[in-house]
Design a protein around this motif. Structure first.
Motif, short mmCIF file in Angstrom:
data_model
loop_
_atom_site.label_atom_id
_atom_site.label_comp_id
_atom_site.label_asym_id
_atom_site.label_seq_id
_atom_site.Cartn_x
_atom_site.Cartn_y
_atom_site.Cartn_z
N ASP A 129 -3.97 4.13 5.59
CA ASP A 129 -4.21 4.25 7.03
C ASP A 129 -4.82 2.95 7.60
O ASP A 129 -4.47 2.51 8.70
N HIS A 130 -5.72 2.37 6.81
CA HIS A 130 -6.33 1.10 7.26
C HIS A 130 -5.28 0.01 7.39
O HIS A 130 -5.26 -0.76 8.37
N ASP A 131 -4.41 -0.12 6.42
CA ASP A 131 -3.38 -1.16 6.45
C ASP A 131 -2.38 -0.91 7.59
O ASP A 131 -1.87 -1.86 8.21
N ARG A 132 -2.11 0.39 7.84
CA ARG A 132 -1.22 0.70 8.95
C ARG A 132 -1.84 0.27 10.29
O ARG A 132 -1.16 -0.27 11.16
N ALA A 133 -3.13 0.46 10.44
CA ALA A 133 -3.83 0.05 11.66
C ALA A 133 -3.83 -1.48 11.81
O ALA A 133 -3.65 -2.02 12.91
N GLU A 134 -4.02 -2.16 10.68
CA GLU A 134 -3.99 -3.63 10.73
C GLU A 134 -2.60 -4.14 11.13
O GLU A 134 -2.48 -5.12 11.86
N ASN A 174 -2.30 -3.72 14.86
CA ASN A 174 -3.08 -4.77 15.55
C ASN A 174 -2.35 -6.12 15.51
O ASN A 174 -2.37 -6.88 16.48
N SER A 218 0.83 -1.21 0.00
CA SER A 218 0.00 0.00 0.00
C SER A 218 0.86 1.26 0.00
O SER A 218 0.52 2.28 -0.63
N GLU A 234 -6.74 6.66 2.62
CA GLU A 234 -7.53 5.94 3.63
C GLU A 234 -7.16 4.46 3.67
O GLU A 234 -7.11 3.84 4.73
N LYS A 235 -6.89 3.89 2.47
CA LYS A 235 -6.48 2.47 2.42
C LYS A 235 -5.14 2.28 3.12
O LYS A 235 -4.93 1.30 3.85
#
Length: 321
Positions: free
Chosen positions: A139-144, A147, A124, A136-137
């Motif tokens: 940011d989502h992958d960074r959050a995953e 986690n 990404s 936004e994609k």
């Protein structure tokens, strides 16, 4: 023979016996050069057999006066409760190992998820530079990815907890096994039962004494010598002990202790005038091989005289006749 003659003969015999005893005493004190003597009684090392954990006595397997061998069972203490707990502890240990296996599986899953999240985030990151994916994609992958790192940390923590659980259960198992094992009090060495201090049904506290043994291979005599004689005595020096009851059987011995400090002679040794003198305490230990060969003859408490060589060239005095 009339009564007067009989009485006269008896008086003569008593006087003769007293005179012979006095002569022998004087003769015994006239020692050869390099030899010292001291009165005493045989003593032996005593061993208290006690309970490491305590508990109710079920059996006392020996009697006073019995000879015991190393490792021989002497006393049994009730450990039925600990034995029942041991049966349950194995089930707990199995559950703890299953928890470790599950934690290991979850750790492998968390590592796989982290590797996947890292690949997706790197992809990404490249694509967002080419405007192929939205911010936004990314940011989502960074959050995953964050986690996945957290799940890996949690999985590693569960591994530590599971291992600690196994260690705790194993430690409790070792403790219970020790209680059961120590529930049988064993003879620490070859000895004789001197005192039986407890009976079946009694509850021994932790460290409570059940028996007292006497080590008949560690027999010695304590004697006292003056400064001039004690100064010449050396540890390892040759000695021998002549018992009052066995004058024809001298006991070979060695000096194993010579006190570096003078003391007043104890009350039970010699006469009142002798006790006013400062003396040095010595310990003459009887040869263990000799004791094994004469186990039935030599007994602690027997009085006698210890002779000590102050010089290796000295000669022993003749035995009492």
């Amino acid at each position: 023979m009339n009564k007067a003659v009989i009485a006269l003969v008896a008086v003569c015999l008593v006087a003769g016996a007293v005179g012979l005893g006095v002569w022998r005493d004087r003769h015994a004190r006239a020692l050869p050069p390099g030899i010292a003597r001291g009165n005493g009684r045989l003593e032996a090392t005593e061993i208290d057999v006690g309970a490491k954990y305590g508990g109710r006595i079920t059996d006392v397997l020996v009697y006073e006066g019995d000879d015991v061998a190393p490792g021989q069972p002497l006393v049994r203490i009730d450990t039925s409760e600990e034995q029942a707990q041991l049966q349950n502890i194995d089930a707990e240990l199995r559950r703890a190992r299953e928890s470790l296996d599950y934690a290991g599986h979850m750790l492998r899953v968390a590592r796989h998820d982290l590797e996947l999240a890292q690949k997706i985030f790197r992809r990404s990151s490249r694509l967002v530079e080419q405007a192929a994916v939205s911010a936004e994609k990314l940011d989502h992958d960074r959050a995953e990815l964050s986690n996945a790192v957290a799940r890996l940390d949690a999985a590693q923590s569960r591994i530590g907890e599971a291992e600690a659980g196994i260690d705790a259960v194993a430690a409790e198992r070792r403790r219970l096994e020790s209680v059961v094992r120590e529930g049988v009090l064993l003879a620490p060495k070859e000895a004789r039962v001197l005192y039986k201090l407890s009976e079946p049904g009694e509850v021994l506290p932790k460290g409570g004494k059940a028996l007292t043994l006497v080590d008949l291979n560690d027999v010695y005599m304590i004697l006292y010598l003056g400064e001039a004689e004690a100064g010449q005595a050396a540890i390892g020096g040759e000695a021998r002990i002549v018992l009052d009851a066995l004058p024809e059987l001298p006991l070979p011995a060695r000096l194993v202790f010579v006190s570096p400090k003078a003391q007043f002679t104890p009350k039970q040794v010699e006469t009142s005038s002798e006790r006013q003198k400062l003396m040095f305490r010595l310990k003459a230990q009887v040869d263990p091989e000799f004791l094994r060969a004469h186990r039935g003859l030599v007994k602690p408490g027997m009085p006698g005289v210890a002779y000590v060589k102050l010089s290796p060239e000295a000669s022993w005095p003749p035995l009492p006749q």
